[in-house]
Design a protein around this motif. Structure first.
Motif, short mmCIF file in Angstrom:
data_model
loop_
_atom_site.label_atom_id
_atom_site.label_comp_id
_atom_site.label_asym_id
_atom_site.label_seq_id
_atom_site.Cartn_x
_atom_site.Cartn_y
_atom_site.Cartn_z
N UNK A 194 0.84 -1.22 -0.03
CA UNK A 194 0.06 0.02 0.05
C UNK A 194 0.76 1.21 -0.16
N UNK A 195 1.97 1.19 -0.83
CA UNK A 195 2.75 2.66 -1.02
C UNK A 195 2.27 3.15 -2.32
N UNK A 196 2.53 4.26 -2.24
CA UNK A 196 2.33 4.90 -3.65
C UNK A 196 3.21 6.10 -4.13
N UNK A 197 3.10 6.20 -5.40
CA UNK A 197 4.19 7.30 -6.21
C UNK A 197 3.73 7.76 -7.28
N UNK A 198 3.93 8.93 -7.69
CA UNK A 198 3.68 9.75 -8.82
C UNK A 198 4.51 9.11 -10.07
N UNK A 199 3.87 8.72 -11.07
CA UNK A 199 4.74 8.18 -12.29
C UNK A 199 4.71 9.13 -13.31
N UNK A 200 3.62 9.98 -13.59
CA UNK A 200 3.71 11.01 -14.42
C UNK A 200 2.73 12.18 -14.16
N UNK A 201 3.23 13.47 -14.64
CA UNK A 201 2.35 14.65 -14.44
C UNK A 201 2.55 15.59 -15.64
N UNK A 202 1.62 16.30 -16.05
CA UNK A 202 1.64 17.34 -16.88
C UNK A 202 0.49 18.16 -16.78
N UNK A 203 0.43 19.42 -17.37
CA UNK A 203 -0.75 20.23 -17.51
C UNK A 203 -1.89 19.93 -18.17
N UNK A 204 -1.82 18.63 -18.87
CA UNK A 204 -2.90 17.93 -19.66
C UNK A 204 -3.90 17.22 -18.70
N UNK A 205 -4.80 16.59 -19.20
CA UNK A 205 -5.83 15.69 -18.42
C UNK A 205 -5.31 14.20 -18.89
N UNK A 206 -4.56 13.63 -17.86
CA UNK A 206 -4.01 12.40 -18.30
C UNK A 206 -5.03 11.23 -17.49
#
Length: 326
Positions: A194-206
């Motif tokens: 139950x660990x979590x991490x961000x794999x991708x981010x941008x100003x768009x709707x992903x």
């Protein structure tokens, strides 16, 4: 066109209630497994009721009232704690014995074993359901068993978290989170710890569509208000690869089990339709044409087939068809 049409009237799994499902199958050579369940007069009526209701809820099972022209019969007997189930396969003359504990522990695993013995395919009762739900005015991610019970809240983001997808191994979940500074991110939850991490981010709707069959890749779409892009994201290399782009709206990219075909929904030619993209030669073609709209493509484990949801005459229906639409 070879299609199997499944119409689901009610999807509610509870021990005390039965499931009403109607199936229309165009191939007359395909029929449900016919099972006779012997009457039971023992002391574990709740466990017996669970077994009876579960068997009757399955769309590929038919519980017969008499032991004639059946494929299997099930006999239920009391144990000191729980029940003993004897399964008789009339075709092979094989007997199998299963035990249900009186405290319902490992019940889903046992039902999977029974299901697999009858159908010779993977069981469904250990399936997990992931969903997004309002929680104090914000949407969070939750997990439940196939019956909608044992619900576990997975996120506490205090910002909208939507569109969760679970991997084939049921070890990972990816979902979309709206960021405070604008844009969205794709976040990966490891269900083992139950660990979590961000794999991708941008100003768009992903928005994630699916995992690859080996859990190594995530297929997702990114929309900037003018153009949709389909990406393949490598979890091991932490890097995205552009697969396809279009001025239309694209959603739910999913991969076949051999990772050769990508299916997705697009409104490029009008109403939302299913398209298939060949990753090797980059060829693309439309699969659905006669529906009001089509959505939610998915690939069964057996390569060569595609399942999707479509609306005809105001009714939502589930179809399975071959890749070549034959």
């Amino acid at each position: 066109m070879r299609k199997f049409l499944i119409i689901i009237f009610l999807l509610s799994f509870f021990v005390s209630s039965s499931l009403a499902i109607k199936i229309t199958i165009s191939d007359p050579n395909i029929r449900p497994f016919r099972i006779f369940l012997h009457p039971y007069q023992g002391n574990n009526s709740l466990l017996y009721e669970f077994l009876n209701n579960t068997l009757r809820s399955l769309p590929n099972f038919q519980v017969m009232e008499e032991p004639r022209s059946v494929d299997f019969d099930l006999k239920v007997e009391d144990l000191t704690e729980g029940l003993k189930i004897t399964l008789n396969n009339y075709k092979t003359n094989e007997y199998s014995i299963f035990k249900i504990p009186s405290n319902f522990s490992s019940l889903y695993k046992l039902m999977d074993e029974l299901y697999e013995k009858i159908t010779l395919t993977r069981g469904i009762f250990s399936t997990k359901i992931v969903f997004s739900m309002n929680w104090y005015s914000k949407r969070e991610i939750f997990l439940s068993d196939i019956y909608g019970k044992n619900i576990k809240k997975l996120t506490s983001n205090n910002r909208d978290s939507i569109c969760p997808k679970i991997s084939h191994s049921q070890k990972f979940i990816v979902y979309t989170r709206y960021e405070h500074n604008g844009g969205t991110s794709l976040n990966l939850i490891n269900l083992t710890n139950f660990t979590e991490k961000t794999v991708y981010t941008s100003k768009d709707l992903n928005l994630a569509g699916s995992f690859s069959s080996d859990d190594n890749y995530i297929y997702f779409t990114s929309y900037d208000g003018k153009q949709s892009k389909v990406f393949k994201f490598s979890l091991s290399q932490n890097k995205e690869q552009l697969i396809y782009r279009s001025s239309s709206r694209i959603s739910t990219p999913v991969s076949s089990f051999d990772n050769v075909i990508i299916g997705f929904v697009s409104d490029e030619l009008g109403s939302p339709s299913i398209f298939l993209l060949n990753v090797d030669n980059k060829s693309i073609r439309r699969v659905t044409r006669s529906h009001s709209y089509a959505t939610s493509p998915t690939f069964p484990k057996e390569n060569g087939y595609l399942a999707y949801l479509a609306q005809i005459a105001g009714k939502n229906q589930i179809f399975i068809t071959s890749y070549d639409n034959s």
